[in-house]
Scaffold this motif. Structure first.
Motif, PDB file in Angstrom:
ATOM      1  N   ARG A   1     -21.809 -23.904 -53.818  1.00  0.00           N
ATOM      2  CA  ARG A   1     -20.488 -23.774 -53.223  1.00  0.00           C
ATOM      3  C   ARG A   1     -20.257 -24.869 -52.174  1.00  0.00           C
ATOM      4  NH1 ARG A   1     -20.484 -18.431 -50.833  1.00  0.00           N
ATOM      5  NH2 ARG A   1     -21.887 -17.793 -52.506  1.00  0.00           N
ATOM      6  N   ARG A   2     -21.300 -25.087 -51.383  1.00  0.00           N
ATOM      7  CA  ARG A   2     -21.183 -26.098 -50.343  1.00  0.00           C
ATOM      8  C   ARG A   2     -20.893 -27.464 -50.969  1.00  0.00           C
ATOM      9  NH1 ARG A   2     -26.365 -26.562 -47.638  1.00  0.00           N
ATOM     10  NH2 ARG A   2     -26.466 -24.305 -47.842  1.00  0.00           N
TER      11      ARG A   2
ATOM     12  N   ARG B   1     -19.445 -28.055 -53.867  1.00  0.00           N
ATOM     13  CA  ARG B   1     -18.064 -28.116 -54.375  1.00  0.00           C
ATOM     14  C   ARG B   1     -17.086 -28.335 -53.224  1.00  0.00           C
ATOM     15  NH1 ARG B   1     -18.210 -23.396 -58.057  1.00  0.00           N
ATOM     16  NH2 ARG B   1     -19.229 -24.167 -59.936  1.00  0.00           N
ATOM     17  N   ARG B   2     -17.335 -27.588 -52.122  1.00  0.00           N
ATOM     18  CA  ARG B   2     -16.439 -27.721 -50.985  1.00  0.00           C
ATOM     19  C   ARG B   2     -16.476 -29.150 -50.448  1.00  0.00           C
ATOM     20  NH1 ARG B   2     -18.274 -24.119 -46.733  1.00  0.00           N
ATOM     21  NH2 ARG B   2     -18.863 -22.710 -48.418  1.00  0.00           N
TER      22      ARG B   2
END
Lengths: 282, 297
Positions: A14-15, A17-18
């Motif tokens: 997630r990190r 992608r962010r």
């Protein structure tokens, strides 16, 4: 959330992608900062003179017209100034290559006493402001009778471009391997012939690229050209001198006209940019 | 053109070869002669004309220059501009270079846009931002049509020193960050990736890697960019000229005024020498700093 399943740590993904999204957003923001002003002056330049007077201005001009640009082109001095700019640019490229490239070649190929001193001299010339040269050169040109000619601006711009030409051409000649030159000499070329027939053709693309930079340098230089000419101004100097009494439409059309070549220059040169500006400017 | 190439002496091939390989000065001479004539000599002339008049040594030109209220404002504005613009450009350029390293989508398109200002002249940049900041320009149009303001802000009015400075700063950042960006990108490409990956393996955060790994290796590029940009910012004038005329004076703009409009070469030379002194002081200061750091290692 996936509490029942064995714990899979999705946080890094997630990190990631962010982070990728943040990078995209940042890139777009910076691109907008660079692009929007150019679009705006483009819009102003194609607005009709009446649309330019409107306030508040709509983003898309209420009346498109070539009149604004046409008025700029037809203004006194624009066309001759454009011609002067082109001539000065081409002469500057030729003169600075004729004088600077041999020096670059010597720097690239030979070790000699005074090499450091020479390079420091050139770097010093790079660091000095053009404004210091302009005024005394104007006096000098007045005394020798070349004041207010295309030739005098050429001399000034060549002085300005010389350190860069020498340093860039030195780095271009360094990248041509010594072997080919020695091979040519083994096969009976003199040193000069080897340089002319073998090294020069190999260095040509690089020299051509650096020539475009010299041309851009000359094209954009304003102060010197404005100080040492009256009747033979280059285009930027002409626009600068007309700023005082010019209407807004002239300014916007002039600004747009001065930007157009930049779009082309950078598009043609974009693969050379980093190597040339980045590594040889130090 | 007269000053270009020295004719090669007529000699036997062998002697000629030895001569050419023995003496690089033959190749260097044209450039040295050229630069002495058109660079060394004018600098000396500038010194002479700033300190003399018909009767000999005088400081009259300096008196007039320092007595002129525009000059002190120009000096202040120029220094202010450097202090604000250069650090912002360094940070922005490093950020842009890191973004390029992150390989975003449409990289070549972004790269093209970010480097266009490299070829845009100072004057054109000023005119571009004039279309934005003009009292009837796009920014005020936006403010009025969004109802934020009734008549817009007089960004470039001579009474609004703050907003004039802001406009010039933004235009300078727009125009000249590209140069720093390209220098930093070139520097970052020469940094081997191993260090960064090693730091990553050992669990360094992105900030730690930037601060302790990337930036120290970028130092040479940053130093070059810093020197170059400071010296070039000292010479800025056309941006302010296009945006505000003489309402926001800068040092080089004053030189132009004194020479072209006030027809006084002596005072113009004096103003130019102030720019020269500041440039040299900047360059020496930075070089000193570098040498001290190297000696400390």
């Amino acid at each position: 959330m996936t509490t029942t399943l064995p714990p899979i740590d999705r946080a890094p993904l997630r990190r990631r992608r962010r982070r990728a999204a943040a990078v995209q957003v940042a890139c777009i923001l910076i691109s907008l900062f660079m692009l929007v002003p150019m679009v705006l002056i483009g819009l102003a330049a194609v607005s009709s003179p009446q649309a330019l007077l409107e306030f508040p201005k709509p983003l898309i001009p209420s009346g498109f017209s070539g009149d604004t640009l046409l008025a700029f082109i037809q203004a006194t001095g624009t066309i001759p100034a454009l011609g002067n700019s082109l001539l000065v640019g081409v002469y500057t490229v030729v003169l600075s290559l004729l004088v600077g490239a041999p020096a670059g070649y010597a720097l690239a190929r030979q070790v000699f006493r005074g090499k450091d001193a020479y390079q420091v001299f050139m770097l010093l010339a790079r660091a000095l402001p053009i404004v210091v040269l302009s005024v005394p050169l104007a006096t000098m040109f007045l005394n020798t009778g070349v004041y207010d000619t295309v030739f005098s601006v050429t001399l000034l711009h060549t002085t300005l471009a010389m350190p860069t030409t020498v340093l860039i051409s030195a780095s271009i000649f360094v990248s041509v391997p010594t072997d080919v030159e020695e091979a040519a000499q083994v096969f009976g070329c003199s040193r000069f012939e080897a340089a002319r027939r073998v090294v020069f053709p190999m260095a040509l693309p690089g020299l051509a690229a650096s020539s475009i930079f010299t041309f851009v340098l000359s094209w954009n230089e304003i102060l010197g050209a404005a100080v040492i000419t009256l009747g033979h101004r280059t285009l930027p100097a002409q626009v600068l001198a007309s700023l005082g009494e010019a209407p807004q439409a002239y300014r916007f059309a002039g600004g747009f006209a001065l930007i157009l070549p930049a779009l082309v220059f950078i598009f043609v040169m974009r693969r050379y940019l980093v190597n040339m500006w980045g590594t040889t400017l130090r | 053109m007269t000053v270009t190439t020295a004719p090669a002496p007529v000699e036997t091939p062998v002697a000629k070869r030895r001569r050419l390989s023995g003496s690089p000065w033959l190749l260097l001479a044209p450039s040295i002669v050229f630069m002495l004539a058109l660079f060394g000599w004018p600098v000396i002339q500038a010194l002479i004309s700033a300190f003399t008049d018909d009767s000999g040594f005088t400081l009259a030109a300096w008196d007039r220059l320092f007595g002129d209220p525009y000059f002190l404002r120009a000096l202040r504005n120029t220094l202010l501009l450097i202090v604000i613009v250069v650090p912002v450009q360094l940070v922005l350029a490093v950020a842009m270079a890191l973004l390029v390293q992150a390989r975003p989508k449409f990289l070549s398109g972004h790269f093209y846009l970010w480097t266009i200002p490299l070829a845009v002249s100072e004057l054109a940049a000023g005119l571009v931002w004039l279309s934005v900041f003009d009292s009837r320009g796009y920014l005020n149009s936006l403010l009025v049509s969004w109802g934020i303001s009734d008549t817009g802000v007089q960004w470039l009015n001579y009474t609004n020193t703050g907003t004039m400075l802001l406009a010039v700063v933004i235009a300078e950042i727009w125009r000249a960050t590209s140069l720093v960006f390209v220098i930093v990108v070139a520097g970052i490409q020469m940094v081997p990736k191993d260090f960064d990956e090693a730091a990553q393996v050992f669990g360094a955060s992105a900030w730690q890697r930037l601060w302790h790994v990337t930036l120290p290796q970028l130092k040479p590029s940053l130093q070059v960019a810093l020197i170059l940009r400071t010296i070039l910012a000292l010479q800025a004038f056309a941006v302010a000229q296009a945006l505000t005329g003489r309402d926001f004076p800068l040092l080089v703009g004053e030189t132009y005024q004194w020479y072209v409009n006030l027809q006084n070469p002596a005072v113009a030379s004096a103003a130019a020498l102030v720019v020269l002194a500041l440039s040299l002081a900047t360059a020496l200061f930075y070089l000193r700093m570098m040498r001290q750091q190297e000696a400390a290692k």
